[in-house]
Design an enzyme around this catalytic site. Structure first.
Site, PDB file in Angstrom:
ATOM      1  CD  GLU A  17      -3.035   1.221   2.197  1.00 54.05           C
ATOM      2  OE1 GLU A  17      -3.785   0.181   2.098  1.00 54.05           O
ATOM      3  OE2 GLU A  17      -2.813   2.029   3.139  1.00 54.05           O
ATOM      4  CG  ASP A 109     -11.484   7.618  10.240  1.00 51.79           C
ATOM      5  OD1 ASP A 109     -12.054   6.636  10.295  1.00 51.79           O
ATOM      6  OD2 ASP A 109     -10.073   7.627   9.650  1.00 51.79           O
ATOM      7  CE1 TYR A 148     -11.166  -0.572  10.390  1.00 51.84           C
ATOM      8  CE2 TYR A 148     -13.324  -1.471   9.059  1.00 51.84           C
ATOM      9  CZ  TYR A 148     -12.395  -0.541   9.102  1.00 51.84           C
ATOM     10  OH  TYR A 148     -12.416   0.449   8.296  1.00 51.84           O
ATOM     11  CE  LYS A 275       8.674   4.918   6.695  1.00 48.45           C
ATOM     12  NZ  LYS A 275       8.072   4.339   8.066  1.00 48.45           N
TER      13      LYS A 275
HETATM   14  P1  FAD Z   1     -18.076   0.951   6.945  1.00 42.12           P
HETATM   15  O1  FAD Z   1     -17.869  -0.237   6.544  1.00 42.12           O
HETATM   16  O2  FAD Z   1     -19.193   1.864   6.878  1.00 42.12           O
HETATM   17  O3  FAD Z   1     -17.988   0.871   8.573  1.00 42.12           O
HETATM   18  C1  FAD Z   1     -17.977   1.698   9.512  1.00 42.12           C
HETATM   19  C2  FAD Z   1     -18.988   1.551  10.832  1.00 42.12           C
HETATM   20  O4  FAD Z   1     -20.039   1.585  10.650  1.00 42.12           O
HETATM   21  C3  FAD Z   1     -18.445   0.316  11.381  1.00 42.12           C
HETATM   22  O5  FAD Z   1     -18.687   0.294  12.668  1.00 42.12           O
HETATM   23  C4  FAD Z   1     -19.605  -0.849  10.997  1.00 42.12           C
HETATM   24  O6  FAD Z   1     -19.888  -1.824  11.647  1.00 42.12           O
HETATM   25  C5  FAD Z   1     -20.806   0.201  10.793  1.00 42.12           C
HETATM   26  N1  FAD Z   1     -21.470   0.019   9.604  1.00 42.12           N
HETATM   27  C6  FAD Z   1     -21.227  -0.258   8.498  1.00 42.12           C
HETATM   28  N2  FAD Z   1     -22.442  -0.633   7.731  1.00 42.12           N
HETATM   29  C7  FAD Z   1     -23.522  -0.424   8.573  1.00 42.12           C
HETATM   30  C8  FAD Z   1     -24.952   0.096   8.195  1.00 42.12           C
HETATM   31  N3  FAD Z   1     -25.508  -0.305   7.035  1.00 42.12           N
HETATM   32  N4  FAD Z   1     -25.646   0.586   9.454  1.00 42.12           N
HETATM   33  C9  FAD Z   1     -25.002   0.831  10.550  1.00 42.12           C
HETATM   34  N5  FAD Z   1     -24.002   0.787  10.711  1.00 42.12           N
HETATM   35  C10 FAD Z   1     -23.034   0.251   9.881  1.00 42.12           C
HETATM   36  N6  FAD Z   1      -9.424   5.934   5.024  1.00 42.12           N
HETATM   37  C11 FAD Z   1      -9.094   6.785   4.186  1.00 42.12           C
HETATM   38  O7  FAD Z   1      -9.775   8.047   4.469  1.00 42.12           O
HETATM   39  N7  FAD Z   1      -8.616   6.695   2.918  1.00 42.12           N
HETATM   40  C12 FAD Z   1      -8.183   5.458   2.740  1.00 42.12           C
HETATM   41  O8  FAD Z   1      -7.962   5.304   1.617  1.00 42.12           O
HETATM   42  C13 FAD Z   1      -8.507   4.304   3.804  1.00 42.12           C
HETATM   43  N8  FAD Z   1      -8.005   3.210   3.350  1.00 42.12           N
HETATM   44  C14 FAD Z   1      -8.061   2.087   4.227  1.00 42.12           C
HETATM   45  C15 FAD Z   1      -8.096   0.778   4.038  1.00 42.12           C
HETATM   46  C16 FAD Z   1      -8.005  -0.206   4.891  1.00 42.12           C
HETATM   47  C17 FAD Z   1      -7.592  -1.662   4.377  1.00 42.12           C
HETATM   48  C18 FAD Z   1      -8.702  -0.143   6.067  1.00 42.12           C
HETATM   49  C19 FAD Z   1      -8.942  -1.205   7.153  1.00 42.12           C
HETATM   50  C20 FAD Z   1      -9.167   1.348   6.374  1.00 42.12           C
HETATM   51  C21 FAD Z   1      -8.939   2.491   5.436  1.00 42.12           C
HETATM   52  N9  FAD Z   1      -9.279   3.606   5.680  1.00 42.12           N
HETATM   53  C22 FAD Z   1      -8.902   4.671   4.745  1.00 42.12           C
HETATM   54  C23 FAD Z   1      -9.813   3.908   7.007  1.00 42.12           C
HETATM   55  C24 FAD Z   1     -11.488   3.533   6.975  1.00 42.12           C
HETATM   56  O9  FAD Z   1     -11.732   4.851   6.166  1.00 42.12           O
HETATM   57  C25 FAD Z   1     -12.065   3.933   8.474  1.00 42.12           C
HETATM   58  O10 FAD Z   1     -11.479   2.800   9.237  1.00 42.12           O
HETATM   59  C26 FAD Z   1     -13.474   4.365   8.396  1.00 42.12           C
HETATM   60  O11 FAD Z   1     -13.802   4.721   9.802  1.00 42.12           O
HETATM   61  C27 FAD Z   1     -14.414   3.218   8.166  1.00 42.12           C
HETATM   62  O12 FAD Z   1     -14.387   2.944   6.870  1.00 42.12           O
HETATM   63  P2  FAD Z   1     -15.205   1.542   6.182  1.00 42.12           P
HETATM   64  O13 FAD Z   1     -15.272   1.523   4.912  1.00 42.12           O
HETATM   65  O14 FAD Z   1     -14.641   0.378   6.928  1.00 42.12           O
HETATM   66  O15 FAD Z   1     -16.543   1.912   6.981  1.00 42.12           O
END
Ligand code: FAD
Length: 292
Positions: A17, A109, A148, A275
């Site tokens: 990544e 986020d 997660y 890196k």
């Molecule tokens: P979601 O899948 O929407 O989940 C977020 C929360 O909402 C969880 O608690 C979940 O249980 C809950 N939830 C999900 N669906 C529902 C629903 N239908 N109703 C109610 N609750 C629900 N951030 C960036 O800004 N840029 C990036 O490029 C980036 N890359 C990432 C790559 C990886 C591999 C990971 C693990 C994280 C990355 N992140 C990135 C961080 C990520 O954006 C955050 O962790 C964010 O808070 C959650 O994103 P998500 O897509 O997992 O959200």
């Protein structure tokens, strides 16, 4: 090439990544770093996306360059929560026009200060909204999502987190990449639970090589990851010596990857943080296993 196709391999494969620059002045140096990593010919490379959209143009520039210049499949990350439907649609069109088939569909986020805001009028509340939109726009996109092993910090409990994860997969996620973790047992427990919940898509564990003591604190604050005593001892012993800490951090990450492969995991995503030296060292530590 679609990531979903690559994930069918039974051999250990590493992907890396990288993140785009925040400013135009930093573009060349970041591009060079990502090219050095691409020269290692990983199975694919992912390019992150700034949650506020600030670095979105560069995400695509870097993903396109890696793919076209080095033939390394790339995946562009895309977040939705702080964007309007119009902006996201524009981004999707740009990704398609750039010939990128793989998209990491993320919520992003919640912007600071809006954690308790009324979200009912938001265009996107969760990653699933973006996944559905991507599938409607072009069913041929290969979509990845985040998961997660230690539950998402906003989730009430793991059961609920996994229920929503299953919905994300049912909406069209073809693979899931995990948040970083420092104890493989957490991943094995998570795998057991999600398979039991009927989630069958490939899971790509995300491994973060910690190469300096400050990074531990930042990484743990961001991800909420558990830090095992074995890792803490290593930071205590080597934290004040940058070279020794880097070597120890890379060795720890290498060890995690070997253990994952020994336990049946064939694809590992390394958070290489732009890196090339770290990516190179991990790959060379695993050269005989990777056959490279
Ligand atoms: P979601 O899948 O929407 O989940 C977020 C929360 O909402 C969880 O608690 C979940 O249980 C809950 N939830 C999900 N669906 C529902 C629903 N239908 N109703 C109610 N609750 C629900 N951030 C960036 O800004 N840029 C990036 O490029 C980036 N890359 C990432 C790559 C990886 C591999 C990971 C693990 C994280 C990355 N992140 C990135 C961080 C990520 O954006 C955050 O962790 C964010 O808070 C959650 O994103 P998500 O897509 O997992 O959200």
């Amino acid at each position: 090439m679609k990531i979903s196709e690559l994930l069918k391999s039974n051999k250990l494969m590493l992907s890396f990544e990288v993140f785009p620059p925040k400013t135009e002045t930093a573009f060349e140096s970041v591009k060079n770093a990502t090219e050095e990593i691409a020269k290692l010919l990983p199975s694919f490379m992912s390019v992150t996306y700034g949650a506020g959209g600030g670095t979105s143009r560069y995400t695509l520039d870097i993903a396109k360059n890696i793919k076209e210049r080095y033939g390394v499949p790339s995946i562009a990350h895309l977040t939705c929560v702080s964007s309007t439907r119009e902006t996201v649609r524009e981004k999707i069109c740009e990704i398609k026009a750039a010939g990128i088939q793989n998209i990491m569909a993320l919520r992003g986020d919640i912007p600071t200060g809006l954690e308790n805001a009324d979200r009912s009028g938001w265009d996107y509340k969760h990653a699933i909204d973006l996944i559905r939109e991507l599938k409607e726009t072009d069913p041929d996109f290969c979509i990845g999502g985040a998961c997660y092993p230690e539950i998402h910090p906003e989730s009430l409990n793991q059961k609920e987190d996994i229920l929503y994860l299953k919905e994300k997969v049912d909406a069209g996620c073809e693979f899931l990449t995990t948040q970083m973790f420092f104890d493989n047992n957490l991943l094995y427990n998570f795998l057991y639970k999600i398979r039991e919940a009927g989630i069958t898509v490939p899971i790509i564990p995300g491994i973060m090589p910690i190469t300096n003591a400050n990074q531990v604190e930042r990484a743990v604050k961001l991800s909420g990851s558990f830090v095992p005593q074995r890792f803490k001892s290593l930071v205590d012993k080597f934290g004040s010596d940058p070279y020794a800490m880097k070597q120890a951090g890379i060795a720890y990450a290498t060890d995690q990857i070997i253990d994952l492969y020994a336990n049946g995991i064939t694809n590992v995503h390394v958070y290489s943080m732009n890196k090339p030296d770290v990516a190179m060292k991990i790959q060379s530590n695993l050269s005989d296993i990777l056959g490279k």
